[in-house]
Design an enzyme around this catalytic site. Structure first.
Site, short mmCIF file in Angstrom:
data_model
loop_
_atom_site.label_atom_id
_atom_site.label_comp_id
_atom_site.label_asym_id
_atom_site.label_seq_id
_atom_site.Cartn_x
_atom_site.Cartn_y
_atom_site.Cartn_z
N SER A 92 34.91 18.52 39.32
CA SER A 92 35.60 19.71 39.77
C SER A 92 34.68 20.72 40.45
O SER A 92 35.15 21.71 41.01
CB SER A 92 36.29 20.39 38.58
OG SER A 92 35.31 20.91 37.68
N SER A 147 32.01 16.37 36.39
CA SER A 147 32.27 17.42 37.37
C SER A 147 31.04 17.94 38.09
O SER A 147 31.15 18.72 39.03
CB SER A 147 33.01 18.59 36.71
OG SER A 147 34.32 18.20 36.37
N LYS A 158 29.56 28.23 40.83
CA LYS A 158 30.95 27.81 40.70
C LYS A 158 31.81 28.97 40.18
O LYS A 158 31.38 29.72 39.30
CB LYS A 158 31.02 26.61 39.75
CG LYS A 158 32.36 25.92 39.64
CD LYS A 158 32.21 24.69 38.75
CE LYS A 158 33.51 23.95 38.51
NZ LYS A 158 33.31 22.77 37.63
#
Length: 648
Positions: A247, A271, A163
């Site tokens: 996210s 997330s 990420k």
């Protein structure tokens, strides 16, 4: 978006028509030398289909179309070597040991998939940047395995996407942006601790994934998976329709589409679990403290953690094993801010495990699982039926399903969650501390503005409202808090955190686990996400099916299992046993359906009917229909199509 020059050939858009045709011819010649009669269907069918589409390429075709045809054929050919949608990390390592695959070839396979699915056809927009050193790293791993084949174990040589809030050293040439235009040219001096762990294990950092900007903590009402810097991530099961989750959206979409062997996400509250659920992945949110947050752009130290997201429990166990580790630089954990456990080096080492040792089909035997919340039988009958089916599977595997004393949901026994703003208070102090800790200047997207504070981020965004699609109300609210020692806001933050801990631990998860002698809590739709996040406790989410109700679009269904602190091994054992018993996950089709939709609309406008129309509708509404199946349905409904003059 700057890609940087790499030896991977990822920048296909820079090719001239002549060069693109040359590259396409090379792949076509490779395909012609394959005896497809010896290749199992559907792999041979996919190659034939890709070759058929090549016949529509002419010298007047656009570079985009030429490259798309080449990439589709390349991916179809690669699948004959290894089906990356289905292969586990263990499968890949077995092939490497046998000399049937190299890590360099594997990296090229993933780069081709990224180019095809992320940038050309369905345009998932899941990958934000490719590591320019990925191929060199793969060659290094190949040399090591040639010298000692036993090296091909665990994460060694395995390509992983991380990420884009996880720091990588400037020498790698990849920025760490959190999806923000204000951090667009942020190149940390050092790797985040978790990246150090991955490199130590020999994993190949393939690149970084797009995300919900600032881990979905910039504004209200923003779509999951959107960042001002990189745009919108799409769900590969039904791009543009299904929610991608946030996210760690890019990690979810990239994992589902097999753009890497496995991906890394981060979670504060949902997330990892949310995008794993939305993209039919296994996601594991570890106990806060098991994996260092040092070097990760923070949201809230009280709840932040990184974690693995994979297509199966085995891979998740492999990755978690190498990600964990004591880090003196993760000061919030080492300070014992959880008010109950001081996670020092000795404590953490005692709780770290080789999680692959817990991968047993008997992982559910004798386990007591408490039903935290059931689906609503009246308002969601298909979900309720699916839940009952999963409960039967759990019982068949030896688990004991436990309901609350009144026969209902255990959630109903708990007090209401406190109305706290821990994340807001934490973010203000954590993001400021992160920015101030950087030894290299953080440059914004204009390559000139230096970011030295949260207010600088807000001010820079304010000067670029033309691209700030959803605003920055959360950032503005957080900037107003005074988090200096002894301030009113600091004292309030401490009170709020204490309230969260009381609710989520003593009066929440631990209360239920103790009262009913449970090993874990279970439920659909991420029902334990918030309380586990407050507690800092681990959860695993495992695919168990897909919605069947009309209008549901086949949304994935998952069972979430939540346990006490540092019970990851038990969760992995239970998740693996469930996965092996259920065997339900299906890879997304990732087909472009525009032509099929137009033909269906034409047929419906003329009241056409028949098996061709029915088949076309089925392919159009299926999240699992491949491009070949979609194109075949379109060809069937469009009878007598005339093919243009061809170049090949």
């Amino acid at each position: 978006m700057g890609r940087g020059g790499t030896e991977s050939g990822w920048m296909t858009s820079a090719l001239t028509t002549t060069a693109a045709l040359h590259d396409l011819k090379a792949v076509v010649e490779e395909a012609k030398n394959v005896n497809l009669d010896d290749v199992p269907a559907p792999y041979s069918d996919n190659v034939k289909h890709a070759l058929g589409k090549v016949k529509h390429i002419t010298p007047h075709s656009t570079v985009e179309k030429i490259n798309e045809a080449r990439l589709a054929l390349r991916v179809a050919l690669d699948a004959m070597t290894v089906d990356l949608d289905q292969a586990t990390i263990a499968d890949l390592q077995t092939m490497v040991k046998a000399g049937k695959l190299t890590y360099e070839k594997l990296v090229h396979m993933y780069l081709a998939r990224i180019d095809l699915y992320d940038k050309h056809t369905v345009k998932l927009n899941a990958v934000s940047v490719i590591n320019p050193h990925a191929i060199a790293s793969a060659r290094h791993c190949d040399a090591a395995v040639r010298a000692d084949a036993s090296q091909a174990e665990g994460m060694f040589g395995i390509p992983v996407l991380i990420k884009d809030n996880i720091g990588t050293a400037a020498a790698d040439g990849m920025p760490t942006t959190a999806g923000s235009i204000a951090l667009a040219n942020h190149y940390p001096e050092r790797d985040a601790f978790v990246v150090t762990q991955l490199r130590k294990a020999g994993a190949i950092i393939l690149g970084k994934t797009n995300l919900s900007e600032f881990a979905n903590f910039i504004t209200y009402g923003m779509w999951n998976g959107y960042s001002t810097l990189k745009g919108q991530v799409l769900n590969p099961y039904l791009p543009g329709v299904l929610n991608v989750g946030g996210s760690s959206s890019g990690s979810g979409a990239a994992g589902a589409a097999a753009l890497a062997a496995i991906t890394v996400g981060t979670e504060t509250s949902g997330s990892i679990l949310s995008p794993a659920t939305k993209n039919s992945l296994v996601g594991l949110k570890p106990t806060v403290g098991l994996i260092s947050r040092n070097g990760i752009i923070p949201l809230a130290h009280s709840q932040d953690t990184a974690g693995p997201m994979g297509r199966n429990v085995f891979d998740v166990a492999v990755l978690l094993t190498v990600m964990q580790g004591y880090d003196p630089g993760d000061q919030y954990v080492n300070m014992g801010v959880d008010n109950e456990i001081v996670v020092d080096e000795a404590y953490l080492k005692e709780h770290m495990k080789d999680y692959t040792a817990y991968l047993s089909k008997d992982g559910l035997k004798g386990k007591a699982l408490g039903v935290y919340k059931s689906p609503d039988k009246e308002n969601a009958p298909d979900l309720y039926a699916a839940f009952q089916k999963v409960l039967r599977v759990l019982e068949e595997q030896g688990a004991n399903i436990v309901y609350a004393a009144d026969g209902g949901d255990m959630e109903d026994e708990l007090p209401a969650a406190p109305d706290t703003k821990v994340l807001f208070y934490d973010f203000k102090q954590d993001i400021e501390k992160y920015i101030h800790s950087q030894t290299k200047p953080i440059l914004a997207s204009d390559h000139q503005t230096v970011i030295k504070s949260l207010q600088d981020v807000i001010d820079y965004n304010a000067r670029h409202l033309d691209v700030l699609k959803y605003g920055q109300t959360i950032l503005q609210e957080c900037a107003g808090y005074d988090m200096t020692p002894g301030s009113k806001d600091t004292l309030t933050a401490q009170e709020h955190r204490a309230a969260d801990i009381r609710f989520s631990r003593k009066n929440g998860i631990n209360y239920l686990l103790t009262k009913y002698s449970l090993d874990a809590l279970i439920g659909f739709k991420e029902v334990t996400t918030m309380i586990a996040a407050m507690a800092g406790y681990p959860s695993i989410t495992v695919p168990v099916g897909y919605h069947t109700a009309e209008g549901s679009n086949g949304l994935p269904i998952h069972l979430q299992i939540t346990g006490d602190a540092f019970t990851e091994a038990d969760l992995i054992g239970m998740g693996y046993a469930l996965e092996q018993a259920a065997q339900v996950r299906i890879a997304p089709g990732m087909a472009v359906k525009d032509r099929l939709k137009a033909l269906i609309d034409d047929a419906e406008a003329t009241d056409a009917s028949g098996k061709e129309v029915d088949a076309a509708l089925a392919a159009y509404h299926s999240n699992f229909a491949s491009q070949r199946e979609v194109d075949e349905a379109a060809d069937a409904i469009q009878k007598g199509t005339h093919s243009p003059n061809t170049f090949f």
